[in-house]
Write a protein that holds these residues in place. Sequence first.
Motif, short mmCIF file in Angstrom:
data_model
loop_
_atom_site.label_atom_id
_atom_site.label_comp_id
_atom_site.label_asym_id
_atom_site.label_seq_id
_atom_site.Cartn_x
_atom_site.Cartn_y
_atom_site.Cartn_z
N VAL A 11 0.86 -1.11 0.17
CA VAL A 11 0.10 -0.03 0.08
C VAL A 11 0.97 1.24 -0.09
O VAL A 11 1.91 1.23 0.64
CB VAL A 11 -0.98 0.09 1.25
N THR A 12 0.54 2.52 -0.61
CA THR A 12 0.94 3.50 -0.60
C THR A 12 0.97 4.13 0.73
O THR A 12 0.06 3.95 1.43
CB THR A 12 0.74 4.61 -1.42
N PHE A 13 1.63 4.89 1.24
CA PHE A 13 1.72 5.65 2.47
C PHE A 13 0.48 6.47 2.69
O PHE A 13 -0.23 6.45 3.39
CB PHE A 13 2.87 6.81 2.90
N GLU A 14 0.23 7.12 1.55
CA GLU A 14 -1.32 8.00 1.64
C GLU A 14 -2.35 7.11 1.66
O GLU A 14 -3.21 7.32 2.54
CB GLU A 14 -1.24 8.81 0.36
N ARG A 15 -2.36 5.95 0.65
CA ARG A 15 -3.61 5.06 1.09
C ARG A 15 -3.52 4.42 2.23
O ARG A 15 -4.75 4.25 2.92
CB ARG A 15 -3.57 4.28 -0.28
N GLY A 16 -2.48 4.10 2.84
CA GLY A 16 -2.42 3.50 4.28
C GLY A 16 -2.94 4.35 5.36
O GLY A 16 -3.68 3.92 6.27
N TYR A 17 -2.56 5.48 4.98
CA TYR A 17 -2.84 6.55 6.36
C TYR A 17 -4.39 6.77 6.19
O TYR A 17 -5.33 6.85 6.98
CB TYR A 17 -1.99 7.93 6.13
N GLU A 18 -5.01 7.03 4.84
CA GLU A 18 -6.42 6.87 4.55
C GLU A 18 -7.19 5.86 5.41
O GLU A 18 -8.19 6.21 5.91
CB GLU A 18 -6.54 7.36 3.23
N LEU A 20 -6.40 3.78 7.60
CA LEU A 20 -6.37 3.81 9.14
C LEU A 20 -7.30 4.74 9.55
O LEU A 20 -7.81 4.49 10.71
CB LEU A 20 -4.57 3.97 9.44
N GLN A 21 -7.51 5.83 8.83
CA GLN A 21 -8.32 6.91 9.14
C GLN A 21 -9.80 6.23 9.07
O GLN A 21 -10.77 6.51 9.89
CB GLN A 21 -8.36 8.16 8.40
N GLU A 22 -10.07 5.56 8.03
CA GLU A 22 -11.40 5.08 7.74
C GLU A 22 -11.62 3.82 9.04
O GLU A 22 -12.93 3.81 9.60
CB GLU A 22 -11.36 4.30 6.35
N ILE A 23 -10.70 3.15 9.25
CA ILE A 23 -10.73 2.06 10.47
C ILE A 23 -11.06 2.68 11.67
O ILE A 23 -11.83 2.41 12.33
CB ILE A 23 -9.46 1.26 10.36
N ALA A 24 -10.41 3.97 11.99
CA ALA A 24 -10.68 4.80 13.30
C ALA A 24 -12.25 5.04 13.20
O ALA A 24 -12.82 4.95 14.28
CB ALA A 24 -9.67 5.76 13.34
N THR A 25 -12.56 5.68 12.11
CA THR A 25 -13.99 5.93 12.06
C THR A 25 -14.89 4.83 12.33
O THR A 25 -15.82 5.10 13.03
CB THR A 25 -14.20 6.68 10.69
N ARG A 26 -14.87 3.60 11.75
CA ARG A 26 -15.79 2.58 11.65
C ARG A 26 -15.66 2.19 13.23
O ARG A 26 -16.71 1.72 13.63
CB ARG A 26 -15.46 1.58 10.68
N ALA A 42 -6.96 -5.44 13.92
CA ALA A 42 -5.48 -6.16 13.67
C ALA A 42 -5.17 -5.60 12.46
O ALA A 42 -3.94 -5.14 12.07
CB ALA A 42 -5.91 -7.63 13.30
N GLU A 43 -5.98 -5.08 11.28
CA GLU A 43 -5.71 -4.46 10.14
C GLU A 43 -4.84 -2.97 10.69
O GLU A 43 -3.88 -2.59 9.91
CB GLU A 43 -7.02 -4.07 9.05
N GLY A 44 -5.67 -2.22 11.38
CA GLY A 44 -4.98 -1.02 11.95
C GLY A 44 -3.74 -1.12 12.50
O GLY A 44 -2.77 -0.16 12.03
N LYS A 45 -3.50 -2.03 13.17
CA LYS A 45 -2.23 -2.18 13.99
C LYS A 45 -1.04 -2.63 13.04
O LYS A 45 -0.23 -1.82 13.03
CB LYS A 45 -2.11 -3.28 15.11
N GLY A 46 -1.42 -3.36 11.82
CA GLY A 46 -0.49 -3.67 10.86
C GLY A 46 -0.13 -2.40 9.98
O GLY A 46 1.01 -2.25 9.77
N LEU A 47 -1.22 -1.57 9.86
CA LEU A 47 -1.10 -0.49 8.88
C LEU A 47 -0.30 0.51 9.72
O LEU A 47 0.56 1.46 9.20
CB LEU A 47 -2.21 0.34 8.75
N GLU A 48 -0.56 0.60 11.32
CA GLU A 48 0.11 1.41 12.04
C GLU A 48 1.88 1.29 12.12
O GLU A 48 2.82 2.29 11.72
CB GLU A 48 -0.55 1.50 13.26
N GLN A 49 1.89 0.19 12.24
CA GLN A 49 3.64 -0.41 12.45
C GLN A 49 4.25 0.04 10.97
O GLN A 49 5.49 0.45 10.91
CB GLN A 49 3.55 -2.01 12.45
N GLN A 53 7.15 2.61 10.33
CA GLN A 53 8.60 2.22 9.68
C GLN A 53 8.85 3.14 8.34
O GLN A 53 9.92 3.58 8.25
CB GLN A 53 8.34 0.84 9.44
N TYR A 54 8.09 3.38 7.68
CA TYR A 54 7.96 4.25 6.32
C TYR A 54 8.56 5.66 7.00
O TYR A 54 9.43 6.30 6.42
CB TYR A 54 6.68 4.32 5.71
#
Length: 121
Positions: A11-18, A20-26, A42-49, A53-54
Amino acid sequence: MSDTPTETASVTFERGYERLQEIATRLNEDDVTVSEMCDLFAEGKGLEQALIQYLDTQQARVQAIESGEGVRAFTITGATSEPSALQAQRSASVSKDIPVDTADFVPASVGAAAADDDIPF
């Protein structure tokens, strides 16, 4: 736990961050089931890591650039191929004709505190 993912998603950084925001909203919605909540967490934690790192990698890259590592070398040359005596004469003539105020060369940010989120480039 038998539900561990076995493949890595790209995933690109921008899409990953987007995402993560969707997950937080949900996760903040009232109709989220416990099962969905765990999947999203679980998905959010993986994206956060991955995002952290990026950002760490990019921060190291910026620090290296600031110290001069990995930057392209440039050579400044004269604007024309005139003999140096003629260039010196033109420079002397121009500097006498054009008044230069050194205040023109002072950055606007001198004296102002840099904000925490200022990007160094």
